[in-house]
Design an enzyme around this catalytic site. Structure first.
Site, PDB file in Angstrom:
ATOM      1  N   ASP A 102     -37.392   4.262   4.559  1.00 11.57           N
ATOM      2  CA  ASP A 102     -35.961   4.486   4.780  1.00 11.57           C
ATOM      3  C   ASP A 102     -35.160   3.799   3.679  1.00 11.57           C
ATOM      4  OD1 ASP A 102     -33.665   5.381   6.110  1.00 11.57           O
ATOM      5  OD2 ASP A 102     -33.540   3.540   7.278  1.00 11.57           O
ATOM      6  N   ARG A 164     -43.591   8.646  20.376  1.00 12.77           N
ATOM      7  CA  ARG A 164     -44.699   8.518  19.414  1.00 12.77           C
ATOM      8  C   ARG A 164     -45.767   9.578  19.642  1.00 12.77           C
ATOM      9  NH1 ARG A 164     -44.262   3.583  16.743  1.00 12.77           N
ATOM     10  NH2 ARG A 164     -43.460   1.832  17.965  1.00 12.77           N
TER      11      ARG A 164
HETATM   12  P1  IMP Z   1     -37.116   0.486   5.579  1.00 11.73           P
HETATM   13  O1  IMP Z   1     -37.533  -0.938   5.434  1.00 11.73           O
HETATM   14  O2  IMP Z   1     -35.622   0.611   5.679  1.00 11.73           O
HETATM   15  O3  IMP Z   1     -37.699   1.405   4.559  1.00 11.73           O
HETATM   16  O4  IMP Z   1     -37.603   0.963   7.000  1.00 11.73           O
HETATM   17  C1  IMP Z   1     -38.910   1.214   7.220  1.00 11.73           C
HETATM   18  C2  IMP Z   1     -39.267   1.261   8.678  1.00 11.73           C
HETATM   19  O5  IMP Z   1     -38.153   1.475   9.565  1.00 11.73           O
HETATM   20  C3  IMP Z   1     -40.162   2.446   8.901  1.00 11.73           C
HETATM   21  O6  IMP Z   1     -41.503   2.127   8.585  1.00 11.73           O
HETATM   22  C4  IMP Z   1     -39.941   2.749  10.351  1.00 11.73           C
HETATM   23  O7  IMP Z   1     -40.787   1.951  11.147  1.00 11.73           O
HETATM   24  C5  IMP Z   1     -38.490   2.378  10.575  1.00 11.73           C
HETATM   25  N1  IMP Z   1     -37.657   3.571  10.449  1.00 11.73           N
HETATM   26  C6  IMP Z   1     -36.806   3.894   9.443  1.00 11.73           C
HETATM   27  N2  IMP Z   1     -36.226   5.084   9.639  1.00 11.73           N
HETATM   28  C7  IMP Z   1     -36.729   5.540  10.810  1.00 11.73           C
HETATM   29  C8  IMP Z   1     -36.521   6.759  11.564  1.00 11.73           C
HETATM   30  O8  IMP Z   1     -35.776   7.677  11.214  1.00 11.73           O
HETATM   31  N3  IMP Z   1     -37.246   6.853  12.715  1.00 11.73           N
HETATM   32  C9  IMP Z   1     -38.088   5.887  13.150  1.00 11.73           C
HETATM   33  N4  IMP Z   1     -38.316   4.760  12.478  1.00 11.73           N
HETATM   34  C10 IMP Z   1     -37.633   4.582  11.327  1.00 11.73           C
END
Ligand code: IMP
Ligand code: MG
Length: 175
Positions: A102, A164
């Site tokens: 994300d 999930r």
């Molecule tokens: P980041 O550190 O912002 O890249 O977020 C990574 C983690 O956030 C992912 O591995 C997911 O576990 C969670 N995450 C981010 N976006 C989503 C989403 O749209 N649905 C579910 N989990 C998300």
């Protein structure tokens, strides 16, 4: 916020096809080696399970847990490793397997964390990544699908521990 509904964005048939393609790429790239797949729990467990069964190379698996977003939908920014790998990855070829990139913060933290153990190589395999982080230049060696904004669930990925188990990938929408 009103009632929420799920809109299917990636059907299981398409996931199956893409996982096979990624596995074929990995098989070609790691021929003659025994890579260690490090799965980021919990969201990547379904992806890992399907992926490793298609790779067709001798391989190992391990699991890592990073602090999550809890029950919310937005990042808190601060990431810690809650459960580490038990494999000695020094000198090994490591593939970090994540569900969705994300902001890329979790990935960056886990990559640095694993790199500090001096693996022979370290690559990233993600089922999904925001188009935003891809255009920002985050390096993802093996990517399933780019996804637009919107909270995604299914195929291992949750919203507050729900959904999930769904075989397809959905986006949550307010009705
Ligand atoms: P980041 O550190 O912002 O890249 O977020 C990574 C983690 O956030 C992912 O591995 C997911 O576990 C969670 N995450 C981010 N976006 C989503 C989403 O749209 N649905 C579910 N989990 C998300
Ligand atoms: Mg995750």
């Amino acid at each position: 916020m009103g009632k929420m509904s799920l809109r299917r964005i990636i059907p299981r048939s398409q996931i199956r096809r893409r996982v096979k393609e990624l596995a074929a790429q990995i098989r070609a790239d790691y021929s003659g080696q025994r890579p260690v797949f490090v799965c980021v729990l919990k969201g990547a467990f379904v992806f890992l399970a399907d992926l490793v069964r298609q790779v067709g190379l001798p391989l190992e698996m391990d699991f890592i847990v990073a602090s999550s977003y809890g029950k919310g939908k937005t990042s808190k920014g601060q990431i810690t490793v809650l459960k580490d790998v038990t494999t000695d990855i020094a000198g090994r070829h490591v593939i970090l397997v994540d569900d969705i990139i994300d902001s890329g913060l979790t990935l960056q933290h886990l990559r640095d964390h694993l790199a500090s153990r001096r693996p022979a190589s370290l690559r990233v395999c993600a089922l999904l990544a925001r188009e935003r982080v891809l255009t920002a230049g985050t390096a993802i060696d093996y990517l399933g699908f780019p996804v637009p904004e919107g909270f995604v669930v299914g195929y291992g990925i949750d919203y507050a521990e729900q959904h999930r188990e769904l075989p397809d990938i959905y986006v949550i929408e307010d009705e």
